[in-house]
Motif scaffolding. Structure first.
Motif, PDB file in Angstrom:
ATOM      1  N   GLU A  95      -6.436   3.393   8.462  1.00  0.00           N
ATOM      2  CA  GLU A  95      -6.414   2.044   9.036  1.00  0.00           C
ATOM      3  C   GLU A  95      -5.835   1.032   8.051  1.00  0.00           C
ATOM      4  OE1 GLU A  95      -7.368  -1.875  10.354  1.00  0.00           O
ATOM      5  OE2 GLU A  95      -8.126  -0.999   8.499  1.00  0.00           O
TER       6      GLU A  95
ATOM      7  N   ALA B 286     -14.115   8.697   6.545  1.00  0.00           N
ATOM      8  CA  ALA B 286     -13.444   8.032   5.434  1.00  0.00           C
ATOM      9  C   ALA B 286     -11.934   8.022   5.648  1.00  0.00           C
ATOM     10  CB  ALA B 286     -13.785   8.745   4.125  1.00  0.00           C
TER      11      ALA B 286
ATOM     12  N   LYS C  17      -0.835   4.119  -1.824  1.00  0.00           N
ATOM     13  CA  LYS C  17      -2.253   4.418  -1.573  1.00  0.00           C
ATOM     14  C   LYS C  17      -2.347   5.782  -0.905  1.00  0.00           C
ATOM     15  CE  LYS C  17      -4.309   0.718  -2.994  1.00  0.00           C
ATOM     16  NZ  LYS C  17      -4.573   0.950  -4.411  1.00  0.00           N
ATOM     17  N   CYS C  18      -3.531   6.354  -0.975  1.00  0.00           N
ATOM     18  CA  CYS C  18      -3.711   7.673  -0.387  1.00  0.00           C
ATOM     19  C   CYS C  18      -4.152   7.534   1.072  1.00  0.00           C
ATOM     20  CB  CYS C  18      -4.764   8.433  -1.178  1.00  0.00           C
ATOM     21  SG  CYS C  18      -5.086  10.067  -0.537  1.00  0.00           S
TER      22      CYS C  18
ATOM     23  N   GLN D  43     -13.748  12.925   7.933  1.00  0.00           N
ATOM     24  CA  GLN D  43     -12.940  12.200   8.903  1.00  0.00           C
ATOM     25  C   GLN D  43     -13.213  10.708   8.944  1.00  0.00           C
ATOM     26  OE1 GLN D  43     -12.596  14.058  12.706  1.00  0.00           O
ATOM     27  NE2 GLN D  43     -11.988  16.009  11.810  1.00  0.00           N
TER      28      GLN D  43
ATOM     29  N   ARG E  49       0.825  -1.222   0.000  1.00  0.00           N
ATOM     30  CA  ARG E  49       0.000   0.000   0.000  1.00  0.00           C
ATOM     31  C   ARG E  49       0.852   1.262   0.000  1.00  0.00           C
ATOM     32  NH1 ARG E  49      -2.568  -4.173   1.879  1.00  0.00           N
ATOM     33  NH2 ARG E  49      -4.837  -4.402   1.857  1.00  0.00           N
TER      34      ARG E  49
ATOM     35  N   GLU F 190     -17.841   5.966  -0.947  1.00  0.00           N
ATOM     36  CA  GLU F 190     -18.492   7.064  -0.226  1.00  0.00           C
ATOM     37  C   GLU F 190     -19.342   7.928  -1.157  1.00  0.00           C
ATOM     38  OE1 GLU F 190     -17.319   7.493   3.126  1.00  0.00           O
ATOM     39  OE2 GLU F 190     -15.842   5.875   2.874  1.00  0.00           O
TER      40      GLU F 190
ATOM     41  N   GLN G   2     -10.236   5.233  -3.872  1.00  0.00           N
ATOM     42  CA  GLN G   2     -10.397   4.789  -2.486  1.00  0.00           C
ATOM     43  C   GLN G   2     -11.636   5.402  -1.843  1.00  0.00           C
ATOM     44  OE1 GLN G   2      -5.918   5.583  -1.941  1.00  0.00           O
ATOM     45  NE2 GLN G   2      -6.513   4.370  -0.159  1.00  0.00           N
ATOM     46  N   MET G   3     -12.247   6.357  -2.528  1.00  0.00           N
ATOM     47  CA  MET G   3     -13.416   7.020  -1.976  1.00  0.00           C
ATOM     48  C   MET G   3     -14.702   6.622  -2.701  1.00  0.00           C
ATOM     49  SD  MET G   3     -12.232   8.805   0.548  1.00  0.00           S
ATOM     50  CE  MET G   3     -13.279  10.212   0.972  1.00  0.00           C
TER      51      MET G   3
ATOM     52  N   ARG H 263      -5.814  -8.703   1.779  1.00  0.00           N
ATOM     53  CA  ARG H 263      -5.848  -8.335   3.186  1.00  0.00           C
ATOM     54  C   ARG H 263      -6.102  -9.597   3.990  1.00  0.00           C
ATOM     55  NH1 ARG H 263      -7.670  -3.155   6.633  1.00  0.00           N
ATOM     56  NH2 ARG H 263      -7.728  -4.217   8.621  1.00  0.00           N
TER      57      ARG H 263
ATOM     58  N   ARG I 295     -10.735   5.250   7.783  1.00  0.00           N
ATOM     59  CA  ARG I 295     -10.715   3.976   7.050  1.00  0.00           C
ATOM     60  C   ARG I 295      -9.435   3.869   6.206  1.00  0.00           C
ATOM     61  NH1 ARG I 295     -12.304   3.008   2.029  1.00  0.00           N
ATOM     62  NH2 ARG I 295     -13.483   4.935   1.796  1.00  0.00           N
ATOM     63  N   LEU I 296      -9.077   4.961   5.527  1.00  0.00           N
ATOM     64  CA  LEU I 296      -7.882   4.925   4.685  1.00  0.00           C
ATOM     65  C   LEU I 296      -6.622   4.761   5.532  1.00  0.00           C
ATOM     66  CD1 LEU I 296      -8.618   7.692   2.007  1.00  0.00           C
ATOM     67  CD2 LEU I 296      -9.291   5.301   2.051  1.00  0.00           C
TER      68      LEU I 296
ATOM     69  N   TRP J  94      -2.770  -1.135   9.002  1.00  0.00           N
ATOM     70  CA  TRP J  94      -2.947  -2.588   9.059  1.00  0.00           C
ATOM     71  C   TRP J  94      -1.784  -3.305   8.383  1.00  0.00           C
ATOM     72  CZ3 TRP J  94      -3.117  -6.173   5.146  1.00  0.00           C
ATOM     73  CH2 TRP J  94      -3.262  -7.500   5.589  1.00  0.00           C
TER      74      TRP J  94
ATOM     75  N   MET K 135      -8.634  15.426   5.608  1.00  0.00           N
ATOM     76  CA  MET K 135      -8.567  14.969   6.993  1.00  0.00           C
ATOM     77  C   MET K 135      -9.430  15.788   7.942  1.00  0.00           C
ATOM     78  SD  MET K 135      -4.652  15.845   8.176  1.00  0.00           S
ATOM     79  CE  MET K 135      -4.883  15.255   9.851  1.00  0.00           C
TER      80      MET K 135
ATOM     81  N   TYR L  27      -3.773  10.312  14.009  1.00  0.00           N
ATOM     82  CA  TYR L  27      -5.063   9.637  14.045  1.00  0.00           C
ATOM     83  C   TYR L  27      -5.004   8.187  14.515  1.00  0.00           C
ATOM     84  CZ  TYR L  27      -7.740  13.459  11.938  1.00  0.00           C
ATOM     85  OH  TYR L  27      -8.372  14.645  11.713  1.00  0.00           O
TER      86      TYR L  27
ATOM     87  N   TYR M  35      -2.994  -0.231  17.131  1.00  0.00           N
ATOM     88  CA  TYR M  35      -1.783   0.180  16.417  1.00  0.00           C
ATOM     89  C   TYR M  35      -1.017   1.202  17.236  1.00  0.00           C
ATOM     90  CZ  TYR M  35      -4.412  -1.773  12.482  1.00  0.00           C
ATOM     91  OH  TYR M  35      -5.127  -2.590  11.661  1.00  0.00           O
TER      92      TYR M  35
ATOM     93  N   GLN N 125       2.373  12.283   7.266  1.00  0.00           N
ATOM     94  CA  GLN N 125       2.935  12.128   8.606  1.00  0.00           C
ATOM     95  C   GLN N 125       1.879  12.445   9.658  1.00  0.00           C
ATOM     96  OE1 GLN N 125       3.801  13.984  11.416  1.00  0.00           O
ATOM     97  NE2 GLN N 125       4.868  12.214  12.299  1.00  0.00           N
ATOM     98  N   LEU N 126       1.277  13.624   9.511  1.00  0.00           N
ATOM     99  CA  LEU N 126       0.313  14.075  10.509  1.00  0.00           C
ATOM    100  C   LEU N 126      -0.877  13.115  10.589  1.00  0.00           C
ATOM    101  CD1 LEU N 126      -0.423  16.303  12.505  1.00  0.00           C
ATOM    102  CD2 LEU N 126      -1.574  17.518  10.651  1.00  0.00           C
TER     103      LEU N 126
ATOM    104  N   CYS O 225      -5.861  12.005  -5.215  1.00  0.00           N
ATOM    105  CA  CYS O 225      -4.686  11.126  -5.155  1.00  0.00           C
ATOM    106  C   CYS O 225      -4.212  10.721  -6.545  1.00  0.00           C
ATOM    107  CB  CYS O 225      -4.976   9.889  -4.317  1.00  0.00           C
ATOM    108  SG  CYS O 225      -5.987   8.648  -5.174  1.00  0.00           S
TER     109      CYS O 225
ATOM    110  N   ARG P 139      -7.456   7.459  17.262  1.00  0.00           N
ATOM    111  CA  ARG P 139      -8.853   7.448  16.824  1.00  0.00           C
ATOM    112  C   ARG P 139      -9.157   6.237  15.956  1.00  0.00           C
ATOM    113  NH1 ARG P 139     -10.643  13.506  15.504  1.00  0.00           N
ATOM    114  NH2 ARG P 139     -12.528  12.425  14.810  1.00  0.00           N
TER     115      ARG P 139
END
Lengths: 287, 648, 191
Positions: free
Chosen positions: A210, A204, A191-192, A202, A188, C44, C40-41, B463, A207-208, A214, A198, A238, A250, A232-233, C76, A241
């Motif tokens: 996580e 969604a 991945k975004c 929030q 990943r 939604e 990825q969205m 996954r 989920r991204l 993972w 953010m 998060y 995690y 990074q942030l 993205c 949360r």
């Protein structure tokens, strides 16, 4: 060797650690970054969404300022700034209508851009210009028994496919391998993380985030290395949360790749600003 | 020179030209040009009444030059040359002005188009004034045909030619003929077993006394010209004496070196001495020297020791043979796209993502699992995904449609269902069931309960050990992540990696997609830019079995129509040397792309081999003394033509 | 399902969109769904990116510009690098959002639009983004729950020294403002 440098807005606040560590590492490698005088915000996703060409014009002003000052290369640390500046550069070179728009807007303030400047990400500078050998020569305290996943985020190779692969980039893998750390496969990696939404989407975003945490945890990573302030942030702040939302636990430090390099190069930890993460960098830092 | 009397004919080509060009106006203009005796416009010059018009005028008005302003000379120059001949004029007293492709189809305004048409007609009139009579000649034709590539197209071509009593040589790079088709399990739409319909043809080719098989061999060099090719073939060292070997198989049963089996697409293992597959023709082994312990380390020699007939011959060397042929059929086939180019498809990342050909080998009884569809861990998948258009119809990979993968995907879905009894998903963009019985086959597979999802299987993610295909079900407008156990990628069909080398060897051009280029996309699908060299099957573009077979048979007909004529026509439009002016510098010898210029050591002048010369003019352009010229493209003809174009 | 009345179709919409960098190639969209499958969205969204493209081509202007989908994009560019026809859906989303704001289709409840406008305001003020100002202003706009949601992050950042309190400014701020004024589309109210 001196390059023009576009710090980006977050380097003056949320990603102060990125800027400090990047400058420290480059200084140790004998490279001086010189901040573009009076640079402005690149516009990022928000300005592009309100006025798609304004973000191009804003980025073009930065390129013009660097060009006026005699630079040929602008080095960028933030992936979003990089993507925006590269977008302006690409449109300037390939799209006559966009070029005219940018030139026209700059002209009203007596500035011009001749397309002499190219935009480079700091990873590109380190891995493809300075080269792995130069990095390796600076490593004095190789990391041992540290597993790292390189997380590039979405914007490094996209959309321009400029210096790294848009699906499976490798430059950060290479930089991190030099530190002696075990660099793990990370499917990943491009991945975004949802950084651009953010504050607005929030649920969604969690989920991204996580998804990324993972795989990092699944592969047994001690550290997630990043090259973008928003990544990074987002991944760092998060985690609590995410754990609350998904019932996970995690706790993976998220460091800038420049911080990891700096540690392996034995740089003064003060200059690497290691204490600013939400999840403490812990073991990696104390090698 | 007798009085020059030119007839000019301006064609309307229905509305193709007349819509943009004032044809009557052009004819009227032409009538006023010097030496023009008569000028007319007519709806269809190529139709019989149009040609009759020319013939009648030649007789009534004593014309001795003709200009037709119409389409491309590629279309109808031969037609009108024959018209002149039938009226008793030399065919080369003819010139064509292309006012369709060069004018009406590409010019905006009517006035502009008409002016341009006038200029081109004036140029043709000026040029035809200088035309000279030329005469075609004939050379003898070698009756043997070379077929390069022993897949189904090449086998079919060879069998057809052999049936006519003519000699054929098949050169096949691999140790066995059979090509891609040999790897398939079943074939759509009838679900015939591929081997069951292919092996009779392979055996027939091997047994036919008119067919010579050179397997494990490659063409190195092609010289000569249509009717008289000299072809150098490298017969690679098999390390097995084919005359002594009985094909008993003891050698490969005992060989200790194991190598991934390319015939099984890397899924199973073979030995270093091996027969690629059980039905191979010839069914005799070959040593893969790269992986043979004896060749790499100098030790072992087991195969030699166990061979009851002493057929293993480590000292065997490559052999180069040169043979003569009259015609060549190139049927070198295709490859499939490397699926690791799209990391998002998961190939190479995840164990249970495989290609369509790998799946064919899995289902095949002689494959690595003896026909069982199993995952890497040996269990039977409960959910199988078949992804269409992997790398096809995609600017990032291959822009074209690979044509047969909709149908082969349906077949794979059917086989997956039959073999596993599980859930099978087919991810497609558009279902292209274009052939005979194909739509019916689609219906049949739908009835079998396959889940069809109209949406590109965009990405395969994993996954917690489970694979998911990310897609949009576009008919529902819903994003889906479909959990599956096995993913089958039907990857794009692509030109072979050595296509450029092969193209250069045989003088074939390539289309932008990289496949071999036919002489005309619709009307000359089997001919190439080089006379006497034909193409058939997947080397020209993605093709299924029926199409490949048809093309193989068609190429055989092309070759036979050449061979059976017994003679080959040699165009008189070739270079010629003015020996008095030739300084003997030999510049043209080196430049000629066809090797058509020789040197006469006694006279110290260049000599043109008219049978080989294509009339390209490279020699003439490079000749410092002006001794070299090309007939029908003389300086005065071309200068007169250019002069008129510039004058208007 | 309702009948699509022909008078609901705004035929000029496609041309309006193709004038933007992101709209240039949408005529050749083959509706394969690569964009949605890469997104990825997409889960939604009320309409998937592929469907948005088809709706633009069909002239369903109101439905597209009032959709939630166009505000879900995270920029993205996964769709853009994979589109088999060279379409840039990310840029298309920029264009659609911009038109939705300019022409008054955008709901005042759309968080993203509020955030993006706030971002532009901060940029207009300083020439750069001062994160505390951006977060603070956004937190207090409209929805009170937003403040509560954001507070932990803000406090955490402050505590970690991740918030620079003094705004960094562009000296020639007029240049930035001029650029913005020149290139920002004029607001047009929807008819």
């Amino acid at each position: 060797m001196n390059y023009a440098y576009m710090p980006g807005c977050s380097s003056h606040s949320s990603s102060r650690d990125y800027e400090m560590s990047a400058l420290a590492v480059l200084k140790a490698l004998g490279v001086q970054l010189e901040e573009i005088k009076d640079w402005n915000c690149c516009g990022s996703t928000p300005v592009s969404s309100v006025a798609p060409v304004t973000s191009m014009a804003l980025s073009a002003r930065n390129l013009a300022l660097a060009e006026e000052a005699g630079y040929r290369e602008v080095v960028v640390t933030c992936s979003s700034c990089y993507s925006m500046l590269k977008r302006a550069e690409t449109y300037y070179r390939n799209d006559p209508a966009a070029r005219e728009m940018m030139a026209g807007a700059l002209k009203t303030m007596g500035r011009q851009f001749e397309g002499m400047v190219t935009v480079k990400h700091i990873l590109e500078l380190m891995v493809y210009h300075l080269g792995p050998e130069r990095l390796a020569a600076a490593v004095t305290k190789p990391l041992k028994d540290v597993k790292i996943v390189p997380y590039y985020g979405c914007l490094l190779g996209r959309p321009q496919k400029a210096f790294d692969d848009p699906e499976t980039p490798t430059s950060m893998d290479e930089a991190l391998r030099i530190t002696g750390a075990e660099v793990l496969r990370f499917d990943r990696k491009s991945k975004c993380c949802g950084g651009s939404v953010m504050l607005t989407k929030q649920k969604a975003v969690l989920r991204l985030v996580e998804e990324i945490l993972w795989e990092a945890a699944d592969r047994g990573a001690d550290v997630i290395a990043v090259a973008c302030p928003l990544c990074q942030l987002n991944l760092d702040a998060y985690q609590t949360r995410v754990n609350a939302e998904f019932g996970t636990s995690y706790r993976i430090p998220v460091l800038y790749f420049t911080q990891v390099l700096g540690i392996a190069m034995g740089l003064d930890k003060k200059h690497l600003a290691l204490g600013k993460t939400f999840v403490p960098a812990g073991r990696v830092v104390n090698i | 020179m007798p009085d020059v009397r030119i007839g000019v004919y301006v064609c309307h080509c229905g509305s193709n030209i007349a819509d943009k060009v004032d044809c009557a106006g052009v004819a009227e203009f032409a009538g006023g040009l010097p030496k023009v005796t008569i000028a007319r416009d007519y709806q269809y010059m190529c139709a019989d009444p149009g040609q009759d018009l020319i013939r009648k005028d030649i007789k009534d008005h004593k014309l001795n030059r003709v200009v037709v302003a119409s389409c491309s000379p590629r279309m109808h120059e031969p037609t009108f040359r024959k018209t002149l001949e039938s009226a008793g004029l030399n065919a080369y007293f003819f010139e064509m002005a292309n006012i369709r492709e060069h004018v009406s189809w590409v010019t905006e305004g009517r006035e502009q188009a008409t002016e341009k048409a006038k200029a081109l007609v004036a140029a043709a009139v000026a040029r035809v004034f200088y035309h000279e009579p030329l005469y075609e000649r004939f050379a003898d034709m070698n009756k043997r045909t070379l077929v390069v590539g022993g897949g189904i197209a090449g086998i079919e071509a060879a069998l057809k030619i052999a049936a006519s009593g003519n000699q054929v040589v098949i050169v096949e790079k691999e140790p066995s003929i059979g090509g891609n088709m040999a790897k398939l399990d079943k074939t759509f739409p009838t679900l015939d077993c591929s081997a069951c319909i292919l092996t009779p043809k392979m055996v027939a080719a091997a047994q036919d006394e008119n067919i010579t098989l050179y397997t494990y061999a490659e063409v190195e060099k092609v010289e000569g010209y249509v009717g008289n090719f000299q072809v150098t073939i490298r017969k690679k060292a098999r390390s097995v004496d084919m005359d002594k070997c009985t094909g008993c198989g003891i050698c490969y049963n005992k060989c200790p070196a194991k190598v991934p089996n390319e015939f099984d697409e890397g899924l199973g293992m073979r030995k270093a001495i091996y027969v690629p597959f059980p039905q191979a023709v010839p069914n005799k082994p070959v040593i893969d020297r790269q992986n043979c312990t004896y060749f790499q380390k100098g030790k072992c020699g087991v195969c030699s020791k166990v061979c009851p007939t002493g057929a293993v011959d480590y000292a065997q060397e490559d052999q180069l043979v040169t043979e003569d042929f009259g015609a060549i059929i190139v049927s070198t086939g295709f490859e499939t796209l490397d699926p690791t180019l799209g990391p998002q498809w998961g190939y190479g990342r995840y164990d249970n993502v495989i290609t369509a050909l790998q799946f064919e080998r899995l289902v095949n009884a002689s494959g690595p699992t003896q026909g069982k569809v199993v995952l890497k861990d040996g269990t039977v998948p409960k959910r199988v995904a078949v992804l269409h258009c992997v790398g096809s119809r995609d600017l990032n990979f291959r822009e074209y449609c690979s044509r047969f993968c909709c149908m082969s995907s349906l077949k794979l879905a059917h086989l997956a269902k039959e073999k596993t009894g599980g859930e099978v998903y087919s991810f497609y963009i558009d279902m292209r069931a274009f052939g005979k019985g194909y739509e019916e086959f689609y219906n049949r597979v739908m009835e079998e309960g396959i889940h069809f999802i109209r949406g590109k299987g965009t990405e395969v993610i994993q996954r917690a050990g489970e694979l998911f295909v990310r897609t949009e079900d576009t008919l529902l407008g819903k994003y889906r992540e479909v959990p599956v156990d096995l993913v089958v990628l039907n990857v794009a069909t692509v030109p072979r990696a050595d296509a450029e080398k092969v193209a250069q060897t045989f003088g074939i051009q390539r289309s932008p997609d990289g496949f071999f280029l036919e002489a005309h996309v619709k009307l000359e699908p089997l001919k190439t830019a080089t006379d006497g060299v034909f193409i058939a099957g997947g080397c020209q573009g993605p093709k299924d079995i029926p199409d490949s077979v048809s093309q193989g048979a068609g190429a055989a007909a092309e070759a036979l129509s050449l061979i059976e004529a017994g003679k080959v026509k040699i165009s008189p439009v070739v270079a010629s040397v003015d020996e008095a002016r030739c300084g003997g510098c030999k510049a043209c010898l080196a430049l000629c792309p066809y090797g058509a210029v020789d040197f006469d050591d006694e006279k110290k002048v260049a000599v043109v081999n008219e049978a080989v010369c294509k009339g390209c003019g490279t020699c003439a352009a490079s000749c410092a003394s002006g001794a070299m010229g090309v007939r029908h493209f003389t300086d005065e003809q071309i200068l007169a033509q250019i002069g008129e174009v510039l004058a208007v | 399902m309702e009948l699509l009345h022909e008078d609901q179709v705004e035929r000029s919409f496609l041309e309006e969109i193709t004038a933007y960098p992101g709209g240039q190639k949408i005529r050749s969209c083959q509706q394969c769904g690569t964009c949605s499958g890469s997104c990825q969205m997409a889960g939604e969204m009320d309409y998937t990116p592929r469907k948005i493209i088809e709706m633009v081509r069909a002239g369903l202007k109101r439905e597209v510009l009032t959709s939630k989908a166009i505000w879900q994009c995270v920029s993205c560019y996964a769709c853009t690098v994979r589109c088999p026809r060279g379409i840039m859906p990310t840029e298309l989303m920029y264009a659609l959002r911009s038109i939705a704001i300019q022409q008054g289709y955008c709901s005042s409840q759309e968080d993203s639009a509020v955030f993006y406008n706030t971002f532009c305001d901060v940029l207009h003020k300083y020439g750069r983004i001062h994160e505390p100002t951006l977060m603070g202003t956004f937190a207090f706009k409209g929805n009170p729950f937003r403040l509560m949601g954001m507070a932990p992050l803000g406090v955490g950042m402050l505590f970690k020294g991740k918030l620079g309190l003094i705004p960094s400014r562009v000296a020639n701020i007029d240049e930035v403002r001029k650029l913005m004024a020149l290139t920002r589309p004029k607001e047009v109210k929807a008819s």
